[in-house]
Design a protein around this motif. Structure first.
Motif, PDB file in Angstrom:
ATOM      1  N   LEU A   1     -43.729  78.037  80.531  1.00 25.53           N
ATOM      2  CA  LEU A   1     -45.170  77.793  80.407  1.00 25.53           C
ATOM      3  C   LEU A   1     -45.966  78.924  81.068  1.00 25.53           C
ATOM      4  CD1 LEU A   1     -47.481  75.816  79.598  1.00 25.53           C
ATOM      5  CD2 LEU A   1     -47.215  74.819  81.870  1.00 25.53           C
ATOM      6  N   LEU A   2     -45.536  79.357  82.254  1.00 26.67           N
ATOM      7  CA  LEU A   2     -46.223  80.450  82.949  1.00 26.67           C
ATOM      8  C   LEU A   2     -46.117  81.763  82.176  1.00 26.67           C
ATOM      9  CD1 LEU A   2     -45.261  79.725  86.677  1.00 26.67           C
ATOM     10  CD2 LEU A   2     -47.503  79.465  85.622  1.00 26.67           C
TER      11      LEU A   2
ATOM     12  N   ASP B   1     -45.786  82.082  78.905  1.00 30.74           N
ATOM     13  CA  ASP B   1     -46.678  81.957  77.745  1.00 30.74           C
ATOM     14  C   ASP B   1     -48.137  82.183  78.150  1.00 30.74           C
ATOM     15  OD1 ASP B   1     -44.539  81.481  76.074  1.00 30.74           O
ATOM     16  OD2 ASP B   1     -44.778  79.281  76.069  1.00 30.74           O
ATOM     17  N   GLN B   2     -48.507  81.615  79.301  1.00 31.89           N
ATOM     18  CA  GLN B   2     -49.890  81.809  79.773  1.00 31.89           C
ATOM     19  C   GLN B   2     -50.148  83.282  80.108  1.00 31.89           C
ATOM     20  OE1 GLN B   2     -50.313  79.071  83.047  1.00 31.89           O
ATOM     21  NE2 GLN B   2     -50.741  77.314  81.706  1.00 31.89           N
ATOM     22  N   LEU B   3     -49.149  83.968  80.672  1.00 28.63           N
ATOM     23  CA  LEU B   3     -49.294  85.378  80.992  1.00 28.63           C
ATOM     24  C   LEU B   3     -49.463  86.193  79.708  1.00 28.63           C
ATOM     25  CD1 LEU B   3     -49.292  87.609  83.158  1.00 28.63           C
ATOM     26  CD2 LEU B   3     -46.807  87.687  82.930  1.00 28.63           C
ATOM     27  N   ARG B   4     -48.719  85.886  78.637  1.00 28.43           N
ATOM     28  CA  ARG B   4     -48.847  86.588  77.363  1.00 28.43           C
ATOM     29  C   ARG B   4     -50.262  86.441  76.805  1.00 28.43           C
ATOM     30  NH1 ARG B   4     -43.225  84.624  74.940  1.00 28.43           N
ATOM     31  NH2 ARG B   4     -41.934  86.228  75.872  1.00 28.43           N
ATOM     32  N   GLU B   5     -50.764  85.212  76.896  1.00 30.29           N
ATOM     33  CA  GLU B   5     -52.125  84.968  76.391  1.00 30.29           C
ATOM     34  C   GLU B   5     -53.138  85.755  77.206  1.00 30.29           C
ATOM     35  OE1 GLU B   5     -52.926  80.753  76.306  1.00 30.29           O
ATOM     36  OE2 GLU B   5     -51.257  80.379  74.937  1.00 30.29           O
ATOM     37  N   LEU B   6     -52.950  85.803  78.512  1.00 31.33           N
ATOM     38  CA  LEU B   6     -53.865  86.546  79.375  1.00 31.33           C
ATOM     39  C   LEU B   6     -53.828  88.036  79.050  1.00 31.33           C
ATOM     40  CD1 LEU B   6     -55.840  86.350  81.781  1.00 31.33           C
ATOM     41  CD2 LEU B   6     -53.881  86.677  83.275  1.00 31.33           C
TER      42      LEU B   6
ATOM     43  N   ASP C   1     -55.648  88.639  75.880  1.00 35.18           N
ATOM     44  CA  ASP C   1     -57.105  88.577  76.081  1.00 35.18           C
ATOM     45  C   ASP C   1     -57.614  89.848  76.758  1.00 35.18           C
ATOM     46  OD1 ASP C   1     -57.242  86.092  74.928  1.00 35.18           O
ATOM     47  OD2 ASP C   1     -57.332  84.985  76.842  1.00 35.18           O
TER      48      ASP C   1
END
Length: 165
Positions: A144-145, A147-152, A155
């Protein structure tokens, strides 16, 4: 409880008590002997048949060593009582010391090494299972972390790209 069924720790505590009694009795023996030796009133009265030789030594025609030996055996009341207590406590201490190895042998026979190994294996399997579950939970959280880093990162790179008009 009989001595063979007592634990080693219980036997050790009992042995310590007997050892303390032995030491106390030995001290009483020494104290009684000191009291008898320091108090001339407790010495056996002179025999009326005693004759003093020219050197000031009392003789009565009987071997003085046998008289001394007899007085050592008879002793005083307190001394005899202390001797009896000492002998009894030493005997009790010896019986406890003999019982300790027997207790250890009996304990070794009571424990089945196979059942102990089985119990250890079960505990290890339970622990391994708990660790696997914890690892799964941490891997899910880590995914989950990531995936969140990829999205960040996506962005941030979008914000930094030049705007084409």
């Amino acid at each position: 409880m009989e001595e063979s069924s007592k634990s080693t720790q219980e036997l050790a505590m009992e042995g310590q008590k007997h050892l303390e009694n032995t030491i106390e009795s030995a001290f009483q023996i020494l104290n009684s002997m000191n009291h008898e030796l320091c108090n001339p009133n407790l010495w056996s009265p002179p025999n009326p048949n005693t004759i003093t030789n020219g050197n000031g030594v009392h003789t009565n025609g009987v071997d003085s060593d046998s008289n001394n030996h007899h007085s050592e055996i008879s002793g005083g009341g307190a001394l005899d009582e202390a001797r009896l207590r000492y002998k009894a406590s030493v005997a009790a201490l010896r019986s406890v010391l003999v019982a300790i190895p027997n207790s250890r042998k009996a304990k070794a026979y009571d424990i089945d090494p196979m059942s102990t190994d089985d119990m250890d294996a079960e505990k290890l399997e339970e622990h391994a299972s708990a660790l696997r579950k914890e690892l799964e939970d941490k891997n899910k959280h880590l995914k989950l972390l990531i995936d969140q880093l990829r999205e960040l990162i996506a962005d941030v790179s979008t914000w930094q790209s030049p705007v084409a008009v």
